[in-house]
Design an enzyme around this catalytic site. Sequence first.
Site, PDB file in Angstrom:
ATOM      1  N   GLY A  96       0.827  -1.204   0.000  1.00 32.05           N
ATOM      2  CA  GLY A  96       0.000   0.000   0.000  1.00 32.05           C
ATOM      3  C   GLY A  96       0.851   1.240   0.000  1.00 32.05           C
ATOM      4  N   ASN A 141      -6.284  -5.020   7.550  1.00 28.77           N
ATOM      5  CA  ASN A 141      -6.125  -5.363   6.135  1.00 28.77           C
ATOM      6  C   ASN A 141      -7.246  -6.311   5.764  1.00 28.77           C
ATOM      7  OD1 ASN A 141      -5.249  -6.165   3.578  1.00 28.77           O
ATOM      8  ND2 ASN A 141      -3.957  -7.779   4.442  1.00 28.77           N
ATOM      9  N   CYS A 149      -5.761 -16.744   0.037  1.00 25.36           N
ATOM     10  CA  CYS A 149      -5.875 -15.970  -1.205  1.00 25.36           C
ATOM     11  C   CYS A 149      -4.693 -16.252  -2.135  1.00 25.36           C
ATOM     12  CB  CYS A 149      -5.930 -14.471  -0.864  1.00 25.36           C
ATOM     13  SG  CYS A 149      -5.858 -13.407  -2.307  1.00 25.36           S
ATOM     14  N   CYS A 208      -8.307 -19.802  -1.989  1.00 25.97           N
ATOM     15  CA  CYS A 208      -9.463 -19.080  -2.518  1.00 25.97           C
ATOM     16  C   CYS A 208      -9.064 -18.612  -3.919  1.00 25.97           C
ATOM     17  CB  CYS A 208      -9.807 -17.872  -1.640  1.00 25.97           C
ATOM     18  SG  CYS A 208     -11.136 -16.874  -2.372  1.00 25.97           S
TER      19      CYS A 208
END
Lengths: 465, 465, 465, 465
Positions: D46, D124, D260, D455
């Site tokens: 970020g 997050n 993820c 995922c």
Amino acid sequence: MCEQLSEVSVDDKLNEECGVFGIIDYDGNDVTRRICYGLGALQHRGQESAGMAVSDTNGPKGNIMYHKDMGLVSEVFRDETLNGLSGNIGVGHVRYSTTGSSSKFNAQPFVLNYLKGTLALVHNGNITNSEELKYELANEGIVFHGTSDSEVIAYKLVRTRIRSATIEEAVAKVAAELKGGYAIIAMSPRKIVGIRDPFGIKPLCLGKLENGYVLASESCALTVAGAEFVRDIEPGEIITITQDGIKSDISLKSEKRAHCIFEYIYFARLDSKMDGINVYDARINGGRALARRYPVDVDIVSGVPDSGLIAAEGYAKELGIPFELVFQKNSYVGRTFIKPTQEERTRAVHLKLSVLESVVKGKRLVLVDDSIVRGTTMANLVKMLRKAGAKEVHVRISSPPFLYPCYYGTDIPSNSQLIANSLSPEEICEKIGADSLGYMQIEDLETMTKDLPLCKACFDNNYII
Amino acid sequence: MCEQLSEVSVDDKLNEECGVFGIIDYDGNDVTRRICYGLGALQHRGQESAGMAVSDTNGPKGNIMYHKDMGLVSEVFRDETLNGLSGNIGVGHVRYSTTGSSSKFNAQPFVLNYLKGTLALVHNGNITNSEELKYELANEGIVFHGTSDSEVIAYKLVRTRIRSATIEEAVAKVAAELKGGYAIIAMSPRKIVGIRDPFGIKPLCLGKLENGYVLASESCALTVAGAEFVRDIEPGEIITITQDGIKSDISLKSEKRAHCIFEYIYFARLDSKMDGINVYDARINGGRALARRYPVDVDIVSGVPDSGLIAAEGYAKELGIPFELVFQKNSYVGRTFIKPTQEERTRAVHLKLSVLESVVKGKRLVLVDDSIVRGTTMANLVKMLRKAGAKEVHVRISSPPFLYPCYYGTDIPSNSQLIANSLSPEEICEKIGADSLGYMQIEDLETMTKDLPLCKACFDNNYII
Amino acid sequence: MCEQLSEVSVDDKLNEECGVFGIIDYDGNDVTRRICYGLGALQHRGQESAGMAVSDTNGPKGNIMYHKDMGLVSEVFRDETLNGLSGNIGVGHVRYSTTGSSSKFNAQPFVLNYLKGTLALVHNGNITNSEELKYELANEGIVFHGTSDSEVIAYKLVRTRIRSATIEEAVAKVAAELKGGYAIIAMSPRKIVGIRDPFGIKPLCLGKLENGYVLASESCALTVAGAEFVRDIEPGEIITITQDGIKSDISLKSEKRAHCIFEYIYFARLDSKMDGINVYDARINGGRALARRYPVDVDIVSGVPDSGLIAAEGYAKELGIPFELVFQKNSYVGRTFIKPTQEERTRAVHLKLSVLESVVKGKRLVLVDDSIVRGTTMANLVKMLRKAGAKEVHVRISSPPFLYPCYYGTDIPSNSQLIANSLSPEEICEKIGADSLGYMQIEDLETMTKDLPLCKACFDNNYII
Amino acid sequence: MCEQLSEVSVDDKLNEECGVFGIIDYDGNDVTRRICYGLGALQHRGQESAGMAVSDTNGPKGNIMYHKDMGLVSEVFRDETLNGLSGNIGVGHVRYSTTGSSSKFNAQPFVLNYLKGTLALVHNGNITNSEELKYELANEGIVFHGTSDSEVIAYKLVRTRIRSATIEEAVAKVAAELKGGYAIIAMSPRKIVGIRDPFGIKPLCLGKLENGYVLASESCALTVAGAEFVRDIEPGEIITITQDGIKSDISLKSEKRAHCIFEYIYFARLDSKMDGINVYDARINGGRALARRYPVDVDIVSGVPDSGLIAAEGYAKELGIPFELVFQKNSYVGRTFIKPTQEERTRAVHLKLSVLESVVKGKRLVLVDDSIVRGTTMANLVKMLRKAGAKEVHVRISSPPFLYPCYYGTDIPSNSQLIANSLSPEEICEKIGADSLGYMQIEDLETMTKDLPLCKACFDNNYII
């Protein structure tokens, strides 16, 4: 008055009114804060930029530190900035805000590192032959970063200094070539040298510290710097102040003198004394003369804050009529408030000044100011007073109409903007909506300053140079 | 006076004096610049922070824009900032600078996005039960970002509004729980709702635009915003202004009234009118009463600029003695000038005020101010006058000594710093070096404001709540 | 590599590496954004300051606008800044950050208003006789504001220009007096004049726009400005580009040439081509030569990002060993990250580079970098690799140890800080904890650049001037 | 890749990728600089805003200091800012820049002063039921200042904490109501509490200091903070770290897990290890699988810096073809460089990446990147390679085309902007001008992460919640 002038003034880049300050403390105490205080007391002479240069007379050779920027003294010098500066000798400057020439490159002092070291220079006034001097320097490859004649003097001084034994010798040589009205303070890391033009057009005075000296445009800057007034610098005098004391060179002294009347009318501060004349007394006496010339039977006398108040007091005293405040001034609304749109212009006047209705209602009054430029502001004030119930409003102006340009440093608006250039006093009276209007007569100016030789060229077209 | 107070005030975080402003223009014209002008006219009520929130009554629902920051109105709102804001309805605020609670989190308006939309709130005054209200809200998970009681009211209003039909209903419910002195303006995207505390401790008035309305702490803010004075908001009145006009709810009205005498003594501006009394007249009458109580045979009467000038005029009139200005005030030296070191403190006084020697020399004079806090400044002024040649200096104070705390919003310094708490008037007179000293008597306060019911608790310990 | 150098470099104020850029668009299109792009592509040559000067060849005479400041191109030039600049001709500069001379007064271009108009100048390189030139100018009253030799050239050019018919004539006269290595672009409001030193020490090349020309330190800056590479400027060539086309003056051309080997080792960008040699090829060939000189049996070859990667690829190719990345580089950690404390210094290395354990574990590897300055960083990297499981770490350096000062513009750290000055390669190998260490041999440098005449004085003490 | 995504991403305000960090040093050493270092190592997660909150576990109760602002860690935290913060416990955050929700009100940590003290929160991920939670809170009068779901969690936690015995109890209660993928660190003045969502969608790991602990989104942040990797936080685990040590609560643990896949494809840093898998290995293996699926006979294999380099290395290894760098990346051209005009867009690509002609000329090559968003950048790169002389350009993408939205925190551009939504691979191949194009197959993703439950909903529309 200053603000009105600045609003309409336009272009001539070399014209300016400023304040200069110099100080040396033999005891070695830091002078930076005293320079700030002195410049704060001279702030009325210029609000565009402020700056100072300082050095330590006991420090390593050639070390002059400086800081300058656009803005008021309080904006340019914060505690953190001051903490980065130190020295027991220094000069300072405040510069007048004129539209067009407003630029950080014109901020003073000019501090220049040259072959033999470093020097700083501050200047108030106008050099009428600066273009020739500038050409001569430019032809040698000198590059100018701003547009002021002060920078020309600074470079001229540097070039002269290289072939001179001392800075005071260089100042004397340069001054011999300068024409116009000026007060200059030059500084090397260990000396300050002050000079005033031979006619005394611009002011400069000397004060004494417990152990040291101060030079300043006006005496009002002495007290706040901890100094006592000693004397005015003589017209044409070059004064050199070092660790060893004061040296005076009067080789440039002239027989003729011509002190600028505007200093007494509105440049200088009320509590200053210049060339033997209290500014306060000058204005009181001006008001008295105005009253004798244009008396009128009214209930109260008042002035436009702050520029017209003291002349109003004098007017009131002369006629034995009560002096009263009729306006509330908003001191928070200064240079930087959002600009009014055309539609808001009238409301903007209200924001700066509002009428105290209780005083004005049903009264016949005299309103004194020091000048009328375009006439719009005065017309608004008269209208406000009438709206608040004033039965009669008689306007008195404590200076003659200025009709001619000043070549010595006063930034007079161009002709087309001056109401006095296109209208007669009677027509102006009608335009501003007053019951009567009276201007100071040129011959009455003498009453302000006794037998002091004056420069009144902007009124009478009679130039000394 | 304000500045002297702020220098010594210290801690109590919830106390403050402020100015509030609200406006709606039915014609849909932009109000942002008029809010700036209004806040500029209220600037004397607070110099710490400024802010405004605006909305367009014809725009999409819920769109309130705002800007607020530390600083003067002229610093917070520049043209570029204003260009980013627009609307035909809005509120504004100026906040008083008190040491300790100075923080951007306390700047107003508070603009809160809540379940039903957005609301903005501005507030002048002090809520005596804010701690209980704050605990009650915090217990529900409300998080406060600042320390002011204004924020407590804002969150209380949001929570109440969720379970109310209208914002004015919510304001009424919240007001019923508030104790203290206050003037509040709440704003939804299409409405402004004003309320004044039931005793009328804090001021709030209504003005009329050509097609719209203005609410303001003082009437002096109306003219510059293009409005005419209509009336004071009644103590306890809730006034709701929408596109459909004005609605008034007086359900909270009380029999008892207690207008803060300090507004007349020094908070409010000379040209304001509050609850039927001209502030100028009040101060003239105060000066007259002081003259009757403590007359003295002198040559001239003067005041400390600007806080003591009008009472001095009244004093002079009552005794038929000439009123003259004896100080030159330096208006460039404000909040932000470099702080004096201990050694420079005396010089710092000279920087703000200097004596006009010509007036003072050889004279017996009265010097009027509105209060004495620590006494050091007054002692300096007396010394300056004597040094300038004054033969006698008689000090007159146009308010009684304040001896008790104010719970309704006036930021009175803690006891230990108030000279009146430790010394008798005779001792104070000696300490400041005056020839005589006279304080306004509590019973004479009535002469300032006729038969207006007053809160004088800080003088007489007689609290209404 | 650059950053490591700058960390330890110290003083010699006149030394610097920089990038210069010039452009003229005959179609009159604005060039400001193309200058930004060009400077962005030259950013590796200097990160201290950036600046540009532009003019409109069809505009009023003498109007050169400029902007320069400390920082990266992306920091100095934001959209709002660019919007204030416009022109179809211009020059730009990026300046190398060397400790000590870092100052806004040294930022370029130098834009000088002189007797005949305005000129701007950008410069890369070092003038070995700048002190004499400076004295000569100072003796005429010229005042210098910074400490760079570039400013000396600028003032010298102004002074010469006053007595010359054209700027290119003045450039030729000045260049005849300059000693050292340099690439200079001078600009008048309607012309740009480029010059490269007679030995070709510093690079400068020419590109062609659809309708116009570009001059740049490296060819990598051409494409981003929309130009195609034409040729290198000849050593000693003065190239003048006006609306009328290109003019070339080779009167200063010398027989001797000496191109700086450092450009190929690490100054120039991989995708630049200089004097006929691709920088990428030079580094691949350097890596190959290193491999031939110091082969070793390992599993993988890698380099320190980004300075050592390509030489590592060459090394790997020569020996037929896989080239793999072994470090993760953090590109967000640049010049401005908080300085590490002594204790954090090791962690700071980890912040910039971290080892990819999966690659390294159990492997014998070669690590290539372009130089070793103090040796501490390399020691840390070797330690990190071993901690991650490397079985052997062989260090190869793609340049010889530099042992002698550079007088032509490369900012080599002072002797005392160079590990190669006090330790032998064997001792260095031990100090950095490597299994073996190999430096490029001076005689192998030729393999990088074929038969190009090189200046290798910093390695072999063989100075051309 | 991140930058390409951010360029095209648009609106969904609640979506974001971020990095979280927490630390406690039992020895009482200051942790502020270590938080900076940790955030610096997480900066790739970020670049919009950064912030930290710190406290002293031995200090007065309730004293949490914080600083946060828009910008990189190096911009938000300068030495002077850090000097104003101190503590031995703290949390930090870096936030991903997504167009539309970019606002200082969304910067983290959220630090809230509530009834029982102060707490800070960093987050997050994405909460899929945040709208319901937000409504519930707003209905109680809670006011939100930003638009992020992180703020909702913070207020929910405050409200829950008031009626809970400890912060960890409150975290557990809140977490039981949260749906989605998240990693959260909450902090009271003396404790930090970390939690990872029950499916393990978002990463969080634990490191050990000499005497204390660290929590971080990725293991790459541990070393720079002086910590060693201990383990990943278990999905659903609540870990509480105080002066007394670590406490673990696994009451929310779920049987199902779904890590993820994007973390391995491009979010996480190469040198991080997550849930047992090295990110570097995952990418090498992805590249190998891609090579097995879409082999091609070429001379060299390369990748788009930096996102495609490692998959390219894997591709090259699998086929035994040399891996070489073919682009020069300009690391100075980042977020803030002047925006290209439409006409300059192609040149802008050159500014970021330029081709190394020597490598490419006459070669057949594979170019690997991690994704194709709009296709324009890839088309430009292919064109650049061909212009430089590449004979064949085969594009390989190390992830499947993403076709479905992510509800758990990955900011996938809207459908209309994704080239894969409107074109088939064959059509994309033609559009980008490649000789062939191969995407990673969904079934090959397993080869990256072994038997880790993943995922992959954005590829296969198979959502866990």
